[in-house]
Design a protein around this motif. Structure first.
Motif, PDB file in Angstrom:
ATOM      1  N   ARG A  72      49.379  81.254  80.236  1.00  9.91           N
ATOM      2  CA  ARG A  72      49.783  80.075  79.460  1.00  9.91           C
ATOM      3  C   ARG A  72      48.688  79.021  79.410  1.00  9.91           C
ATOM      4  NH1 ARG A  72      55.509  78.734  82.029  1.00  9.91           N
ATOM      5  NH2 ARG A  72      55.501  80.764  82.984  1.00  9.91           N
ATOM      6  N   GLU A  77      49.510  73.480  74.287  1.00 14.25           N
ATOM      7  CA  GLU A  77      50.860  73.076  74.671  1.00 14.25           C
ATOM      8  C   GLU A  77      51.831  73.166  73.489  1.00 14.25           C
ATOM      9  OE1 GLU A  77      52.725  69.113  76.548  1.00 14.25           O
ATOM     10  OE2 GLU A  77      50.860  69.818  77.475  1.00 14.25           O
ATOM     11  N   LYS A  78      51.346  72.785  72.316  1.00 20.67           N
ATOM     12  CA  LYS A  78      52.160  72.801  71.084  1.00 20.67           C
ATOM     13  C   LYS A  78      51.524  73.777  70.089  1.00 20.67           C
ATOM     14  CE  LYS A  78      54.773  69.050  71.907  1.00 20.67           C
ATOM     15  NZ  LYS A  78      56.174  68.963  71.842  1.00 20.67           N
ATOM     16  N   SER A  79      52.311  74.230  69.144  1.00 18.94           N
ATOM     17  CA  SER A  79      51.772  75.106  68.113  1.00 18.94           C
ATOM     18  C   SER A  79      50.736  74.357  67.273  1.00 18.94           C
ATOM     19  CB  SER A  79      52.893  75.646  67.223  1.00 18.94           C
ATOM     20  OG  SER A  79      53.523  74.595  66.549  1.00 18.94           O
TER      21      SER A  79
END
Length: 80
Positions: A72, A77-79
């Motif tokens: 990860r 963190e976000k698309s």
């Protein structure tokens, strides 16, 4: 290379993350290649904007294991 494909934002993010990690940890392209089972030339192509080569999930998993990170950590963190 004429007609080269534009790389996606997510692929570029991963490539940039690995390059930064490689530079910070003083790991060569050849060492990265050995970790994921490819040639140094493949890593050079991944890091070049002129080639469509990129890391896949298996590569990310192997690199995460080597650097003691979570897969990860290689993703935003976000698309994008």
């Amino acid at each position: 290379m004429e007609g080269s494909k534009e790389i996606s934002l997510i692929d570029q993010y991963v490539i940039d993350f690995v390059r930064k990690l490689r530079d910070e940890k003083k790991v060569s392209q050849e060492e990265i290649g050995n970790i994921i089972g490819v040639s140094r030339t493949y890593i050079t192509n991944v890091e070049s904007t002129k080639h469509p080569a990129k890391y896949n999930l298996s590569h990310i998993n192997l690199l995460a294991d080597y650097f003691d990170l979570s897969p990860r950590d290689f993703l935003p963190e976000k698309s994008l």
